[in-house]
Design a protein around this motif. Structure first.
Motif, PDB file in Angstrom:
ATOM      1  N   PRO A   9       0.932  -1.260   0.071  1.00  0.00           N
ATOM      2  CA  PRO A   9      -0.060   0.038  -0.166  1.00  0.00           C
ATOM      3  C   PRO A   9       0.627   1.176  -0.097  1.00  0.00           C
ATOM      4  N   ASP A  10       0.471   2.260  -0.753  1.00  0.00           N
ATOM      5  CA  ASP A  10       0.990   3.477  -0.813  1.00  0.00           C
ATOM      6  C   ASP A  10       0.733   4.343  -0.068  1.00  0.00           C
ATOM      7  N   THR A  11      -0.629   4.541   0.587  1.00  0.00           N
ATOM      8  CA  THR A  11      -1.034   5.398   1.882  1.00  0.00           C
ATOM      9  C   THR A  11      -2.035   4.137   2.563  1.00  0.00           C
ATOM     10  N   LEU A  12      -2.297   4.778   3.789  1.00  0.00           N
ATOM     11  CA  LEU A  12      -3.149   4.298   4.585  1.00  0.00           C
ATOM     12  C   LEU A  12      -4.504   3.771   4.004  1.00  0.00           C
ATOM     13  N   GLN A  13      -5.093   4.769   3.236  1.00  0.00           N
ATOM     14  CA  GLN A  13      -6.458   4.325   2.751  1.00  0.00           C
ATOM     15  C   GLN A  13      -6.143   2.998   1.805  1.00  0.00           C
ATOM     16  N   ASP A  14      -5.061   3.146   1.154  1.00  0.00           N
ATOM     17  CA  ASP A  14      -4.853   1.987   0.400  1.00  0.00           C
ATOM     18  C   ASP A  14      -5.035   0.498   1.252  1.00  0.00           C
ATOM     19  N   ALA A  15      -3.847   0.749   2.481  1.00  0.00           N
ATOM     20  CA  ALA A  15      -3.991  -0.515   3.267  1.00  0.00           C
ATOM     21  C   ALA A  15      -5.297  -0.786   3.737  1.00  0.00           C
ATOM     22  N   SER A  16      -6.283   0.480   4.084  1.00  0.00           N
ATOM     23  CA  SER A  16      -7.443  -0.035   4.658  1.00  0.00           C
ATOM     24  C   SER A  16      -8.292  -0.681   3.570  1.00  0.00           C
ATOM     25  N   GLU A  17      -8.258  -0.289   2.429  1.00  0.00           N
ATOM     26  CA  GLU A  17      -9.021  -0.894   1.349  1.00  0.00           C
ATOM     27  C   GLU A  17      -8.459  -2.472   1.289  1.00  0.00           C
ATOM     28  N   GLN A  18      -7.286  -2.543   1.006  1.00  0.00           N
ATOM     29  CA  GLN A  18      -6.873  -3.897   0.969  1.00  0.00           C
ATOM     30  C   GLN A  18      -7.268  -4.795   2.115  1.00  0.00           C
ATOM     31  N   TYR A  19      -7.174  -4.121   3.277  1.00  0.00           N
ATOM     32  CA  TYR A  19      -7.511  -4.887   4.546  1.00  0.00           C
ATOM     33  C   TYR A  19      -9.183  -5.289   4.222  1.00  0.00           C
ATOM     34  N   GLU A  20      -9.988  -4.272   4.117  1.00  0.00           N
ATOM     35  CA  GLU A  20     -11.428  -4.764   3.976  1.00  0.00           C
ATOM     36  C   GLU A  20     -11.537  -5.621   2.844  1.00  0.00           C
ATOM     37  N   SER A  21     -10.726  -5.455   1.848  1.00  0.00           N
ATOM     38  CA  SER A  21     -10.883  -6.754   0.623  1.00  0.00           C
ATOM     39  C   SER A  21     -10.738  -8.162   1.156  1.00  0.00           C
ATOM     40  N   VAL A  22      -9.678  -8.416   2.153  1.00  0.00           N
ATOM     41  CA  VAL A  22      -9.892  -9.689   2.580  1.00  0.00           C
ATOM     42  C   VAL A  22     -10.906 -10.284   3.542  1.00  0.00           C
ATOM     43  N   GLY A  23     -11.647  -9.485   3.822  1.00  0.00           N
ATOM     44  CA  GLY A  23     -12.911  -9.778   4.863  1.00  0.00           C
ATOM     45  C   GLY A  23     -13.682 -10.730   4.250  1.00  0.00           C
ATOM     46  N   PRO A  24     -14.055 -10.783   3.072  1.00  0.00           N
ATOM     47  CA  PRO A  24     -14.941 -11.920   2.588  1.00  0.00           C
ATOM     48  C   PRO A  24     -14.203 -13.245   2.542  1.00  0.00           C
ATOM     49  N   ALA A  25     -12.830 -13.174   2.161  1.00  0.00           N
ATOM     50  CA  ALA A  25     -11.982 -14.606   2.096  1.00  0.00           C
ATOM     51  C   ALA A  25     -11.848 -14.765   3.567  1.00  0.00           C
ATOM     52  N   ALA A  26     -11.743 -14.001   4.427  1.00  0.00           N
ATOM     53  CA  ALA A  26     -11.635 -14.730   5.872  1.00  0.00           C
ATOM     54  C   ALA A  26     -12.851 -15.295   6.377  1.00  0.00           C
ATOM     55  N   GLN A  27     -13.711 -14.812   6.005  1.00  0.00           N
ATOM     56  CA  GLN A  27     -15.166 -15.313   6.607  1.00  0.00           C
ATOM     57  C   GLN A  27     -15.174 -16.690   5.772  1.00  0.00           C
ATOM     58  N   THR A  28     -15.007 -16.868   4.373  1.00  0.00           N
ATOM     59  CA  THR A  28     -15.072 -18.095   3.680  1.00  0.00           C
ATOM     60  C   THR A  28     -14.175 -19.095   4.454  1.00  0.00           C
ATOM     61  N   VAL A  29     -12.876 -18.621   4.688  1.00  0.00           N
ATOM     62  CA  VAL A  29     -11.728 -19.684   5.162  1.00  0.00           C
ATOM     63  C   VAL A  29     -12.330 -20.181   6.556  1.00  0.00           C
ATOM     64  N   VAL A  30     -12.737 -19.327   7.340  1.00  0.00           N
ATOM     65  CA  VAL A  30     -13.324 -19.675   8.827  1.00  0.00           C
ATOM     66  C   VAL A  30     -14.358 -20.674   8.632  1.00  0.00           C
ATOM     67  N   ARG A  31     -15.276 -20.516   7.803  1.00  0.00           N
ATOM     68  CA  ARG A  31     -16.619 -21.188   7.657  1.00  0.00           C
ATOM     69  C   ARG A  31     -16.004 -22.475   7.180  1.00  0.00           C
ATOM     70  N   GLU A  32     -15.078 -22.735   6.067  1.00  0.00           N
ATOM     71  CA  GLU A  32     -14.655 -24.041   5.617  1.00  0.00           C
ATOM     72  C   GLU A  32     -13.781 -24.641   6.466  1.00  0.00           C
ATOM     73  N   SER A  43     -16.748 -16.417  16.377  1.00  0.00           N
ATOM     74  CA  SER A  43     -17.377 -15.084  16.832  1.00  0.00           C
ATOM     75  C   SER A  43     -16.634 -13.991  15.896  1.00  0.00           C
ATOM     76  N   SER A  44     -17.308 -12.947  15.979  1.00  0.00           N
ATOM     77  CA  SER A  44     -16.459 -11.700  15.111  1.00  0.00           C
ATOM     78  C   SER A  44     -14.894 -11.706  15.173  1.00  0.00           C
ATOM     79  N   ASP A  45     -14.505 -12.031  16.531  1.00  0.00           N
ATOM     80  CA  ASP A  45     -13.159 -11.877  16.933  1.00  0.00           C
ATOM     81  C   ASP A  45     -12.043 -13.102  16.103  1.00  0.00           C
ATOM     82  N   VAL A  46     -13.056 -14.178  15.770  1.00  0.00           N
ATOM     83  CA  VAL A  46     -12.229 -15.263  15.201  1.00  0.00           C
ATOM     84  C   VAL A  46     -12.047 -14.801  13.647  1.00  0.00           C
ATOM     85  N   VAL A  47     -13.158 -14.199  13.137  1.00  0.00           N
ATOM     86  CA  VAL A  47     -13.232 -13.928  11.541  1.00  0.00           C
ATOM     87  C   VAL A  47     -12.200 -12.709  11.402  1.00  0.00           C
TER      88      VAL A  47
END
Length: 136
Positions: A9-32, A49-53
């Motif tokens: 990431p070039d900016t904290l905004q980029d980092a935040s967007e990339q962090y948010e982008s892995v949210g659905p993948a994290a949910q899928t990994v935890v579920r599987e 819990s939400s802490d696990v995700v």
């Protein structure tokens, strides 16, 4: 010198967007993983819990951070050009270094002798904990 990883990431905004982008993948990994562990609906609701995700999201983000891997000399050349603060771990007498610079003007670096993959994994966890966790 070479780089591994995809998030630089070039900016904290980029980092935040990339962090948010892995949210659905994290949910899928935890579920599987829970499914592979034969969690029923009730056990899933009790244990996942939400802490696990969020922990899965943190780990995914960290595991995708771009890290530079090079010799001590290549690292020192980079360091001469870098204006920010660098937190170093390891011995100055070791021939190889891994490092990551965040858009916050801070970087982390760690030395290693032979175990490049282990050094990269450790550095990514340090980068997330020291440079990103409080920013995201």
């Amino acid at each position: 010198m070479h780089t591994v990883g995809t998030f630089a990431p070039d900016t904290l905004q980029d980092a935040s967007e990339q962090y948010e982008s892995v949210g659905p993948a994290a949910q899928t990994v935890v579920r599987e993983v829970a499914k592979a562990m034969d969690f029923g609906r009730e056990e899933y609701a009790d244990r996942v819990s939400s802490d696990v995700v969020e922990t899965a999201r943190d780990a995914l983000f960290a595991s995708l951070l771009e890290v530079r891997v090079g010799t001590r000399e290549e690292y020192e050349d980079w360091r001469e050009e870098y204006d920010g603060e660098v937190i170093e771990a390891g011995s100055e007498h070791v021939d190889h270094v891994v490092w990551h610079a965040a858009p916050t003007g801070e970087a982390v670096a760690a030395t290693f002798h032979e175990k490049e993959e282990a050094a990269i994994a450790t550095l990514r966890r340090q980068a997330f904990g020291r440079l990103y966790r409080d920013q995201l």
